[in-house]
Design an enzyme around this catalytic site. Structure first.
Site, PDB file in Angstrom:
ATOM      1  N   ALA A 136      -8.467  -2.476   1.493  1.00 26.34           N
ATOM      2  CA  ALA A 136      -7.166  -1.829   1.731  1.00 26.34           C
ATOM      3  C   ALA A 136      -6.359  -1.698   0.449  1.00 26.34           C
ATOM      4  O   ALA A 136      -6.623  -2.378  -0.538  1.00 26.34           O
ATOM      5  CB  ALA A 136      -6.383  -2.647   2.756  1.00 26.34           C
ATOM      6  N   CYS A 137      -5.339  -0.812   0.480  1.00 21.78           N
ATOM      7  CA  CYS A 137      -4.382  -0.709  -0.626  1.00 21.78           C
ATOM      8  C   CYS A 137      -3.489  -1.964  -0.593  1.00 21.78           C
ATOM      9  O   CYS A 137      -3.133  -2.405   0.496  1.00 21.78           O
ATOM     10  CB  CYS A 137      -3.455   0.492  -0.457  1.00 21.78           C
ATOM     11  SG  CYS A 137      -4.291   2.071  -0.403  1.00 21.78           S
ATOM     12  N   PRO A 138      -3.042  -2.539  -1.684  1.00 21.49           N
ATOM     13  CA  PRO A 138      -3.361  -2.084  -3.024  1.00 21.49           C
ATOM     14  C   PRO A 138      -4.565  -2.791  -3.642  1.00 21.49           C
ATOM     15  O   PRO A 138      -4.817  -2.677  -4.821  1.00 21.49           O
ATOM     16  CB  PRO A 138      -2.095  -2.447  -3.787  1.00 21.49           C
ATOM     17  CG  PRO A 138      -1.643  -3.722  -3.137  1.00 21.49           C
ATOM     18  CD  PRO A 138      -2.045  -3.630  -1.690  1.00 21.49           C
TER      19      PRO A 138
ATOM     20  N   ALA B  96       0.844  -1.188   0.000  1.00 22.03           N
ATOM     21  CA  ALA B  96       0.000   0.000   0.000  1.00 22.03           C
ATOM     22  C   ALA B  96       0.874   1.231   0.000  1.00 22.03           C
ATOM     23  O   ALA B  96       1.821   1.331   0.775  1.00 22.03           O
ATOM     24  CB  ALA B  96      -0.876   0.005   1.231  1.00 22.03           C
TER      25      ALA B  96
END
Ligand code: SF4
Length: 781
Positions: free
Chosen positions: A719-721, A565
């Site tokens: 959440a990232c990514p 992320a």
């Protein structure tokens, strides 16, 4: 202007006016960010990670800049930018943190001092490079500087130099000992003399990147003033046949492969003929002889402490007797503009030809008389924190890495700083290894030039259970063999970022004691260095669990726990491929192990099925909660979507219900499943699409009469990514010009996803905060 400055064509003024108009249109909302970007990047102007701030890259052919120009650039940086100057590995200089409204004033002020940013970026002919010691090196065949400068003047006046399929990089070198540079550029020239005439051996289609390649011999000898014809003809071949659709396969080295050697050369010869019939003419080279100015001697009878050591490290002889070259070492190529101005002010009386930027990002002075060395030492201490350190500190290269680069995985600059601290506080005699080229890249793209390092590293992702951590692949052994054939650095092993400094210290300490035995670092590696590295990596290979030691899960220079992320913002997939490859490697090892074992071990077969089911989940933006969930998600996203045959449902069901004993009878099925997944991965493209048609589970939303949105997605809580991957997949379901609307959380998601999406060429039409989340509207490119 100096005879060693390139000529700026009159057309530049018109181009600056056009850019100015576009910036005005963008500011008033008449054109999009994408439309402006297409024009500003070939001008060497890049947007930085912080939105609304820009970096400006200034062309310095062969690394030449006059003291007055350096003073001018410093003043510009102090007036409009952060005040920090950055020397690049292509011998240019960059200024940072410029705002949009000042860009035009900057390019005009640069133009007034004979410098241009044209071709500083984008799909253009980039800065032409040459060794920093061209013209003073006693071993060179002849000085290539005037040719690099003349070539720059010739290509920058042609409008087709800015519209290529991809960047076009050129290098000239004065002798075979600098061949590496010529062999790793799109076009490389090595100085030769034939029958008393100056000329060049020519190599084509080399390049560094994710898939690096060394150049191929194009001419054994061309006359020196014919290099403009060679350069233009290759440029035309590139422009005509280069891949404009896929930037990952666009560089000249890919075209060489696509056309094949014979067709490539045939096309080149045809373009050459055509250029001759158009009357292209010869390169017009200004003759130049060094005439160092006399500067009053200073009384240098009392020497500062440290002077002799500094002199042995940073002062070199040159072929013009009585003059010396001096290195001003820069940490990561950075120098504050105030300090650069101080240096420039001192150098102005010495004439125009006394500064070069080197490929290892230092400032190199030349034609310095003995009487001035003591003064220069004192000045260097004021402008460079590395003055009293060993050469290795200033000569080692690290790319921007994940701290600022959108593609980066590891923070390579912070890692290099840490490595240097270890080396300087350890026992290794680092003065004795000044010739070792140590290069670090934050990912496999090789901007830190690890592929041509003696000892190189590139950032990767490691995985320990559910946690990822920063890793460096270790490469080494670059060497030029007979007939200028280049062997690129090869992978030796991998080490966690945490243990990298300890490993480097041990290698350098070992090499420094044995250096006398070996001609080169590559010979040392082959004979015993590689074994030492592998042994050490083995010893340090066990990564403690996350709960026991979090230091391994944090990158150098970062306080946060490592995660993808916020890293590959523009290309999260770079890190994703690493994670996939980790599972694939384990799958392959496990298959070998099972095949060798006489007795079938159901746990091994279960693990093989688990890894096979997990490997590609990430491409779907799916994170499983536990092992049973891995199988459930695999069925949902791969079997139910017809990407994997339904016959594998039995294996998946046994896995989902954790019936490990059932795997005893499923050996062939599990093997077939692992192979089917591997095959699917082989067919996957860079946009994470599989060759088998993907049927998205989620339906395109009905087009609403009151809204222009074609598809809506809610990625809150993702959440990232993963949110980026999901956005990318959603976009892949749309046609060009259609609109996607996504909901994203506050924090990293809203900071990262829109930037990643724009970096891929899509347009962010709108972005608004709703309560505690964001709605982002994207137009597909
Ligand atoms: S992190 Fe990768 S893409 Fe970024 S500058 Fe370094 S090598 Fe290049």
């Amino acid at each position: 202007m100096s005879k060693l400055s390139y000529t700026i064509p009159d057309s530049l003024d018109e181009e600056i006016e056009e850019l100015e108009l576009l910036i005005k249109k963008f500011s008033s909302g008449d054109i999009t960010e994408g439309e402006l970007k297409a024009r500003r990047v070939p001008f060497g102007i890049y947007e930085q990670r912080r939105r609304g701030t820009y970096m400006v890259r200034i062309r310095c052919a062969a690394g030449v800049i006059t003291p007055s120009q350096l003073r001018g650039v410093s003043l510009i940086a102090l007036k409009y930018a952060s005040g920090l100057l950055h020397v690049t590995t292509r011998q240019e200089i960059q200024i940072h943190d410029v705002v949009l409204d000042d860009l035009i004033a900057i390019v005009r002020e640069l133009r007034s001092i004979g410098l241009s940013t044209r071709g500083g970026g984008g799909n253009t002919v980039r800065n032409v490079i040459a060794p920093w010691n061209a013209g003073i090196d006693s071993g060179e065949v002849f000085d290539v500087t005037p040719y690099a400068v003349a070539l720059t003047s010739a290509i920058t006046k042609r409008s087709d130099s800015w519209l290529l399929p991809r960047k076009y990089k050129i290098a000239l070198v004065g002798s075979d000992k600098d061949a590496v540079s010529a062999l790793i550029n799109d076009l490389g020239f090595i100085a030769k003399i034939k029958n008393g005439e100056k000329g060049f051996q020519v190599f084509v289609a080399g390049g560094m990147g994710r898939k690096s390649a060394t150049g191929h011999l194009l001419h054994d000898f061309v006359k020196a003033d014919d290099i403009v014809i060679v350069t233009e003809a290759i440029k035309r071949v590139f422009s005509k046949y280069g891949n404009r659709k896929n930037k990952h396969a666009a560089r000249l080295r890919f075209l060489w492969k696509t056309l094949g050697k014979d067709n490539f050369i045939q096309s080149y010869l045809q373009e050459r003929e055509q250029l001759l019939s158009e009357g292209i003419g010869k390169l017009s080279v200004q003759s130049f002889s060094y005439e160092p100015k006399r500067v009053l001697s200073e009384n240098s009878s009392s020497k500062s402490k440290g002077y002799e050591l500094w002199k042995s490290r940073h002062v070199g002889a040159q072929k013009q007797n009585w003059y010396y070259s001096v290195r001003i070492p820069l940490k990561h190529g950075m120098i504050h503009a105030e300090k650069a101005k101080k240096l420039a002010d001192y150098l102005i009386p010495f004439g125009e030809s006394v500064i070069r930027f080197s490929g290892d990002q230092n400032i190199m002075l030349r034609h310095m008389p003995q009487s001035q060395l003591e003064t220069i030492y004192r000045l260097s201490r004021r402008v460079s924190s590395l003055t009293d350190t060993a050469v290795l500190a200033g000569n080692s290269i690290a790319c921007a890495g994940a701290s600022t680069c959108q593609l980066g995985i590891c923070r390579s600059r912070a890692a290099l700083s840490e490595v240097m601290e270890w080396l300087q506080s350890g026992d290794a005699d680092i003065d004795s290894v000044a010739d070792v080229k140590m290069h670090l890249s934050g990912c496999s793209n090789s901007c830190g030039q690890h592929v041509i390092a003696d000892l190189g590293f590139y950032g990767k992702v490691g995985r320990n259970g559910q946690h990822s951590y920063p890793v460096y692949a270790i490469v080494g052994g670059t060497e030029v063999t007979e007939n200028n054939s280049l062997k690129l650095a090869e992978k030796i092993d991998e080490i966690s970022a945490h243990d990298l400094p300890e490993l480097v210290e041990e290698i350098i300490a070992d090499y420094s004691t044995k250096k006398q035995k070996y001609d080169t670092f590559a010979t040392y590696l082959k004979s015993e260095g590689n074994d030492l590295i592998r042994h050490k990596c083995d010893k340090l290979g066990d990564i403690p669990p996350f709960s026991e030691n979090k230091a391994y899960y944090r990158d150098w220079g970062d306080t946060e726990i490592f995660s993808l992320a916020g890293k590959g913002n523009g290309e999260c997939s770079a890190g994703l491929f690493d994670l996939i490859d980790i599972d694939l490697e384990k799958i392959k090892q496990l298959r070998l192990k099972i095949e060798k074992d006489d007795a079938v071990k159901p746990l091994d077969l279960y693990t093989l099925a688990l890894l096979s089911s997990r490997m590609l989940l990430i491409t779907k933006g799916v994170e499983a909660f536990n092992e049973s969930d891995v199988f459930a998600r695999f069925k949902e996203h791969f079997i139910d979507e017809d990407l994997i045959e339904v016959k594998f449902s039995t294996v998946v069901k046994a896995g989902r219900e954790s019936k490990i004993d059932d795997f005893t009878n499923l050996k062939q099925n599990v093997f077939d499943l692992s192979e089917a997944v591997e095959k699917l991965y082989e067919g996957m493209d860079n946009s994470l699409q599989f060759k088998t048609p993907v049927q998205e589970n989620e339906q395109l939303s009905q087009k609403n009469d009151n809204s222009s949105t074609d598809l809506q997605k809610d990625f809150r809580g993702v959440a990232c990514p993963m949110n980026f991957v999901k956005t990318k997949l959603a976009l892949s379901a749309l046609k060009s010009g259609q609109i996607l609307s996504v909901l994203l959380d506050e924090g990293s998601p809203i900071e990262n996803v829109p930037r990643s999406v724009s970096a891929e060429g899509h347009e962010i039409v709108d972005q608004q905060k709703l309560d505690n989340y964001w709605k982002v509207v994207i137009k597909k490119k």
